[in-house]
Design a protein around this motif. Structure first.
Motif, PDB file in Angstrom:
ATOM      1  N   VAL A   1     -91.966  40.911  48.229  1.00  0.00           N
ATOM      2  CA  VAL A   1     -90.963  41.127  49.259  1.00  0.00           C
ATOM      3  C   VAL A   1     -90.498  42.577  49.157  1.00  0.00           C
ATOM      4  N   ASN A   2     -90.224  43.214  50.292  1.00  0.00           N
ATOM      5  CA  ASN A   2     -89.764  44.603  50.315  1.00  0.00           C
ATOM      6  C   ASN A   2     -88.285  44.641  49.934  1.00  0.00           C
ATOM      7  N   ILE A   3     -88.005  44.627  48.619  1.00  0.00           N
ATOM      8  CA  ILE A   3     -86.638  44.569  48.107  1.00  0.00           C
ATOM      9  C   ILE A   3     -86.069  45.974  47.947  1.00  0.00           C
ATOM     10  N   GLN A   4     -84.874  46.180  48.470  1.00  0.00           N
ATOM     11  CA  GLN A   4     -84.153  47.444  48.356  1.00  0.00           C
ATOM     12  C   GLN A   4     -82.795  47.168  47.711  1.00  0.00           C
ATOM     13  N   ARG A   5     -82.351  48.083  46.862  1.00  0.00           N
ATOM     14  CA  ARG A   5     -81.009  47.985  46.274  1.00  0.00           C
ATOM     15  C   ARG A   5     -80.071  48.760  47.191  1.00  0.00           C
ATOM     16  N   LYS A   6     -79.121  48.060  47.845  1.00  0.00           N
ATOM     17  CA  LYS A   6     -78.213  48.703  48.795  1.00  0.00           C
ATOM     18  C   LYS A   6     -76.764  48.465  48.362  1.00  0.00           C
ATOM     19  N   ARG A   7     -75.916  49.467  48.626  1.00  0.00           N
ATOM     20  CA  ARG A   7     -74.503  49.391  48.296  1.00  0.00           C
ATOM     21  C   ARG A   7     -73.718  49.421  49.601  1.00  0.00           C
ATOM     22  N   TYR A   8     -72.886  48.412  49.805  1.00  0.00           N
ATOM     23  CA  TYR A   8     -72.104  48.281  51.038  1.00  0.00           C
ATOM     24  C   TYR A   8     -70.619  48.225  50.709  1.00  0.00           C
ATOM     25  N   TRP A   9     -69.800  48.775  51.608  1.00  0.00           N
ATOM     26  CA  TRP A   9     -68.351  48.602  51.523  1.00  0.00           C
ATOM     27  C   TRP A   9     -67.994  47.331  52.280  1.00  0.00           C
ATOM     28  N   VAL A  10     -67.361  46.385  51.578  1.00  0.00           N
ATOM     29  CA  VAL A  10     -66.965  45.115  52.193  1.00  0.00           C
ATOM     30  C   VAL A  10     -65.449  45.145  52.377  1.00  0.00           C
ATOM     31  N   GLN A  11     -65.026  45.248  53.635  1.00  0.00           N
ATOM     32  CA  GLN A  11     -63.602  45.368  53.966  1.00  0.00           C
ATOM     33  C   GLN A  11     -62.819  44.141  53.510  1.00  0.00           C
ATOM     34  N   SER A  12     -63.376  42.942  53.694  1.00  0.00           N
ATOM     35  CA  SER A  12     -62.662  41.709  53.360  1.00  0.00           C
ATOM     36  C   SER A  12     -62.412  41.579  51.855  1.00  0.00           C
ATOM     37  N   LEU A  13     -63.309  42.118  51.021  1.00  0.00           N
ATOM     38  CA  LEU A  13     -63.122  42.078  49.573  1.00  0.00           C
ATOM     39  C   LEU A  13     -62.398  43.316  49.053  1.00  0.00           C
ATOM     40  N   GLY A  14     -62.386  44.384  49.859  1.00  0.00           N
ATOM     41  CA  GLY A  14     -61.736  45.623  49.467  1.00  0.00           C
ATOM     42  C   GLY A  14     -62.475  46.374  48.373  1.00  0.00           C
ATOM     43  N   ARG A  15     -63.803  46.227  48.319  1.00  0.00           N
ATOM     44  CA  ARG A  15     -64.588  46.904  47.288  1.00  0.00           C
ATOM     45  C   ARG A  15     -66.024  47.078  47.755  1.00  0.00           C
ATOM     46  N   HIS A  16     -66.783  47.874  46.984  1.00  0.00           N
ATOM     47  CA  HIS A  16     -68.209  48.030  47.249  1.00  0.00           C
ATOM     48  C   HIS A  16     -68.963  46.862  46.625  1.00  0.00           C
ATOM     49  N   VAL A  17     -70.064  46.480  47.255  1.00  0.00           N
ATOM     50  CA  VAL A  17     -70.929  45.413  46.750  1.00  0.00           C
ATOM     51  C   VAL A  17     -72.353  45.941  46.751  1.00  0.00           C
ATOM     52  N   SER A  18     -73.056  45.792  45.625  1.00  0.00           N
ATOM     53  CA  SER A  18     -74.463  46.170  45.541  1.00  0.00           C
ATOM     54  C   SER A  18     -75.306  44.912  45.697  1.00  0.00           C
ATOM     55  N   LEU A  19     -76.250  44.960  46.609  1.00  0.00           N
ATOM     56  CA  LEU A  19     -77.098  43.801  46.889  1.00  0.00           C
ATOM     57  C   LEU A  19     -78.562  44.169  46.783  1.00  0.00           C
ATOM     58  N   ASN A  20     -79.379  43.212  46.336  1.00  0.00           N
ATOM     59  CA  ASN A  20     -80.829  43.330  46.409  1.00  0.00           C
ATOM     60  C   ASN A  20     -81.237  42.634  47.704  1.00  0.00           C
ATOM     61  N   VAL A  21     -81.607  43.407  48.704  1.00  0.00           N
ATOM     62  CA  VAL A  21     -81.917  42.843  50.011  1.00  0.00           C
ATOM     63  C   VAL A  21     -83.299  43.285  50.477  1.00  0.00           C
ATOM     64  N   SER A  22     -83.929  42.432  51.256  1.00  0.00           N
ATOM     65  CA  SER A  22     -85.217  42.773  51.855  1.00  0.00           C
ATOM     66  C   SER A  22     -84.971  43.581  53.126  1.00  0.00           C
ATOM     67  N   ALA A  23     -86.038  44.121  53.687  1.00  0.00           N
ATOM     68  CA  ALA A  23     -85.915  44.877  54.936  1.00  0.00           C
ATOM     69  C   ALA A  23     -85.359  43.982  56.032  1.00  0.00           C
ATOM     70  N   ARG A  24     -85.775  42.724  56.071  1.00  0.00           N
ATOM     71  CA  ARG A  24     -85.240  41.781  57.059  1.00  0.00           C
ATOM     72  C   ARG A  24     -83.763  41.513  56.804  1.00  0.00           C
ATOM     73  N   GLY A  25     -83.366  41.444  55.521  1.00  0.00           N
ATOM     74  CA  GLY A  25     -81.960  41.246  55.170  1.00  0.00           C
ATOM     75  C   GLY A  25     -81.084  42.398  55.628  1.00  0.00           C
ATOM     76  N   ILE A  26     -81.609  43.634  55.537  1.00  0.00           N
ATOM     77  CA  ILE A  26     -80.875  44.813  56.011  1.00  0.00           C
ATOM     78  C   ILE A  26     -80.662  44.709  57.514  1.00  0.00           C
ATOM     79  N   LYS A  27     -81.678  44.255  58.250  1.00  0.00           N
ATOM     80  CA  LYS A  27     -81.545  44.095  59.701  1.00  0.00           C
ATOM     81  C   LYS A  27     -80.511  43.022  60.040  1.00  0.00           C
ATOM     82  N   ILE A  28     -80.459  41.954  59.256  1.00  0.00           N
ATOM     83  CA  ILE A  28     -79.471  40.894  59.482  1.00  0.00           C
ATOM     84  C   ILE A  28     -78.065  41.438  59.243  1.00  0.00           C
ATOM     85  N   ILE A  29     -77.893  42.251  58.201  1.00  0.00           N
ATOM     86  CA  ILE A  29     -76.584  42.852  57.920  1.00  0.00           C
ATOM     87  C   ILE A  29     -76.185  43.790  59.055  1.00  0.00           C
ATOM     88  N   ASP A  30     -77.132  44.579  59.563  1.00  0.00           N
ATOM     89  CA  ASP A  30     -76.839  45.471  60.691  1.00  0.00           C
ATOM     90  C   ASP A  30     -76.446  44.680  61.940  1.00  0.00           C
TER      91      ASP A  30
END
Length: 79
Positions: free
Chosen positions: A32-61
């Motif tokens: 799987v095309n796994i990427q380590r991405k860091r996102y700011w999550v407003q509801s949690l008030g912090r950054h979250v690092s996720l291991n996501v696939s390219a399809r997962g990045i599109k779902i987040i977008d």
């Protein structure tokens, strides 16, 4: 090598055979095309690092990181 999986989609490597011209079969793996991405999550008030696939990045977008993280927490996934 450790088991790679997408935290958003749950995608894992696929297994099968490479088939040569003479039709000999050898085991292979489709990673799987796994990427380590860091996102700011407003509801949690912090950054979250996720291991996501390219399809997962599109779902987040498409759906937004807050919605995706909420789904992951309901599922019991650690963020």
């Amino acid at each position: 090598m450790s088991q790679q999986h997408c935290q958003v989609t749950g995608a894992t490597p696929g297994f099968g055979h490479s088939i040569s011209h003479s039709h000999r079969r050898t085991k292979r793996r489709w990673n799987v095309n796994i990427q380590r991405k860091r996102y700011w999550v407003q509801s949690l008030g912090r950054h979250v690092s996720l291991n996501v696939s390219a399809r997962g990045i599109k779902i987040i977008d498409r759906d937004g990181i807050d919605t995706v993280v909420a789904r992951m927490l309901i599922r019991g996934e650690k963020v």
